[in-house]
Design a protein around this motif. Structure first.
Motif, short mmCIF file in Angstrom:
data_model
loop_
_atom_site.label_atom_id
_atom_site.label_comp_id
_atom_site.label_asym_id
_atom_site.label_seq_id
_atom_site.Cartn_x
_atom_site.Cartn_y
_atom_site.Cartn_z
N HIS A 177 34.85 44.70 23.42
CA HIS A 177 35.72 44.31 24.46
C HIS A 177 35.27 42.79 25.51
N ARG A 178 36.22 42.44 26.09
CA ARG A 178 36.14 41.46 26.97
C ARG A 178 36.93 41.74 28.31
N MET A 179 36.62 41.21 29.54
CA MET A 179 37.39 41.68 30.72
C MET A 179 38.58 40.69 30.84
N TYR A 180 39.54 41.06 31.27
CA TYR A 180 40.75 40.19 31.62
C TYR A 180 41.26 40.58 33.18
N TYR A 181 42.20 39.66 33.53
CA TYR A 181 42.65 39.94 35.04
C TYR A 181 43.73 39.46 35.26
N THR A 182 44.58 40.06 36.23
CA THR A 182 46.03 39.39 36.63
C THR A 182 45.83 39.55 38.28
N THR A 183 46.64 38.74 39.14
CA THR A 183 46.60 39.03 40.45
C THR A 183 47.89 39.44 40.87
N THR A 184 48.20 39.85 41.96
CA THR A 184 49.37 39.99 42.67
C THR A 184 49.34 40.31 44.14
N LYS A 185 50.64 39.87 45.03
CA LYS A 185 50.54 40.18 46.35
C LYS A 185 51.59 41.42 46.52
N ASP A 186 52.25 41.68 45.80
CA ASP A 186 53.25 42.62 46.05
C ASP A 186 53.70 43.66 45.17
N PHE A 187 52.99 43.63 43.97
CA PHE A 187 53.14 44.68 42.77
C PHE A 187 54.27 44.72 42.28
N GLU A 188 54.97 43.59 42.31
CA GLU A 188 56.40 43.08 41.67
C GLU A 188 56.05 41.80 40.88
N LYS A 189 55.62 41.07 41.29
CA LYS A 189 55.15 39.93 40.46
C LYS A 189 53.65 39.55 40.29
N PHE A 190 53.28 39.48 39.16
CA PHE A 190 52.09 39.32 38.57
C PHE A 190 51.56 37.97 37.84
N THR A 191 50.52 37.32 38.13
CA THR A 191 50.13 36.42 37.50
C THR A 191 49.94 36.31 36.20
N PRO A 192 49.99 35.31 35.16
CA PRO A 192 49.66 35.60 33.94
C PRO A 192 48.21 36.15 33.73
N THR A 193 48.14 36.82 32.60
CA THR A 193 46.75 37.41 32.45
C THR A 193 45.89 36.29 32.04
N LYS A 194 44.71 36.44 32.23
CA LYS A 194 43.68 35.49 31.97
C LYS A 194 42.28 36.08 31.62
N LEU A 195 41.60 35.41 31.03
CA LEU A 195 39.96 35.97 30.88
C LEU A 195 39.19 35.95 31.77
N PHE A 196 38.67 36.91 32.14
CA PHE A 196 37.96 37.33 33.52
C PHE A 196 36.32 37.39 33.14
N LEU A 197 36.04 37.77 32.14
CA LEU A 197 34.51 37.47 31.94
C LEU A 197 34.41 37.55 30.31
N GLU A 198 33.27 36.74 30.01
CA GLU A 198 33.06 36.55 28.52
C GLU A 198 31.54 36.32 28.62
N PRO A 199 30.61 37.28 28.68
CA PRO A 199 29.34 37.41 29.03
C PRO A 199 28.43 37.40 27.59
N GLY A 200 29.29 37.16 26.52
CA GLY A 200 28.51 37.10 25.25
C GLY A 200 28.32 38.39 24.62
N PHE A 201 28.59 39.34 25.04
CA PHE A 201 28.81 40.60 24.61
C PHE A 201 29.72 41.56 24.88
N SER A 202 29.91 42.66 24.37
CA SER A 202 31.14 43.67 24.54
C SER A 202 30.67 44.35 26.00
N VAL A 203 31.93 43.90 26.84
CA VAL A 203 31.69 44.35 28.40
C VAL A 203 32.76 45.42 28.49
N ILE A 204 32.70 46.57 29.43
CA ILE A 204 33.64 47.29 29.79
C ILE A 204 33.35 47.67 31.41
#
Length: 325
Positions: A177-204
């Motif tokens: 696993h790696r961590m991903y993220y999106t952001t929103t201000k209104d829960f109707e529109k979300f920013t494109p998903t991006k990589l949040f965390l790549e620590p070099g090991f499986s993370v949850i």
């Protein structure tokens, strides 16, 4: 006339003093009542295996001793599997609670979302397909929601596996696993998903904690074999970059951390699934951690959730609608 005038002054003086005293007492009473009505109580989201019933809740006055409110308060409807695991909630600036959760153990490409003012009346449940652009994605696990007051937005992070995307240790390709993220201000529109965390090991199971402006802590689970324990990292933004990873502070087979502030201390609760119990540590600096298992108590069966606060009015309403199932 001279003495009459003096007597009148004395009476007036006493009247003014009495009025001021009464006013002070009144103001004190109003302030005391206001403080009492504004007192916040902790609320802890949870679920019960096999996670097909929905949201369970517990509450606490001191952040250490928790009483069950039962459940389910929100039966799951989003996602293919119709389950609700790892419910994460945050209170927005307008008092609305926003909750996200795991909808599918495997095979899902998104997470569930709903909002509420009182944990009883809820908005329609939505499925947010945040990883639909990744056709090989294995899962979307434990979404965690954080309100970024600097940018007035909500940040949602989660763990996903995309086979053969990253280097791995002993993990299988479908459990790296790696961590991903999106952001929103209104829960109707979300920013494109991006990589949040790549620590070099499986993370949850990562949780963002703000200590002050430009000072953030990330509590995360190293999910590699044979580790599977909890540690922290540090950053100047809720989106990182994260550095100075700590040594683990939890036992083997622990996950699902959540954090609350208690005076000058932070309490980190986590699910010790190996020991089949909940555990907690306290810290003032996220460098030294003290086990406080002997100071806490939680309902039997409590599982991976997050902690927020509610007013007395909301708590009373929840108690009146307690689900004893």
């Amino acid at each position: 006339m001279k003495y009459g005038f003096l007597e009148q002054l004395i009476v007036m003086n006493r009247t003014v003093k009495n009025s001021l005293t009464n006013l002070a007492i009144l103001l004190f009473g109003i302030l005391a009542l206001g403080c009492q009505s504004e007192k916040e109580y902790y609320i802890f989201t949870s679920f019960r295996e096999p996670a097909d019933e929905g949201l369970y809740l517990a509450y606490s006055e001191d952040g250490y001793h928790w009483e069950s409110l039962g459940g389910p308060f929100l039966p799951p409807e989003a996602g293919k599997s119709k389950i609700m695991r790892d419910p994460s909630v945050v209170k927005g600036p307008d008092g609305t609670y926003h909750m996200v959760w795991t909808t599918d153990w495997k095979g899902g490409n998104g997470f569930g979302y709903a909002s509420t003012k009182d944990f009883i009346e809820w908005s329609d449940q939505q499925f947010i397909p945040a990883m639909s652009h990744e056709p090989e994605v294995v899962n979307v696990w434990a979404p965690e929601i954080f309100y970024d007051d600097e940018e007035e937005r909500y940040i949602i992070i989660w763990a996903s596996t995309i086979p053969f995307r990253y280097e791995k240790g002993e993990e299988e390709e479908r459990n790296n696993h790696r961590m991903y993220y999106t952001t929103t201000k209104d829960f109707e529109k979300f920013t494109p998903t991006k990589l949040f965390l790549e620590p070099g090991f499986s993370v949850i199971d990562a949780v963002i904690v703000k200590r002050k402006k430009d000072d953030y802590v990330l509590v995360l689970k190293d999910n590699t074999r044979p580790n599977r324990h909890i540690q922290v990292a540090f950053g100047e933004s809720p989106l990182g970059p994260w550095k100075n990873y700590s040594e683990p502070f939890s036992d083997f087979l622990t996950e699902g951390p959540t954090v609350l502030k208690d005076g000058d201390k932070w309490l980190i609760y986590f699910d010790s699934y190996g020991a089949k119990t909940y555990q907690a540590v306290s810290t003032t600096d996220f460098k030294t951690f003290t086990n406080i298992d002997d100071q806490i108590s939680l309902p039997e069966g409590h599982k991976h959730g997050t902690i927020s606060t509610v007013s007395r009015a909301v708590l009373d309403k929840l108690k009146a609608n307690a689900k004893t199932k």
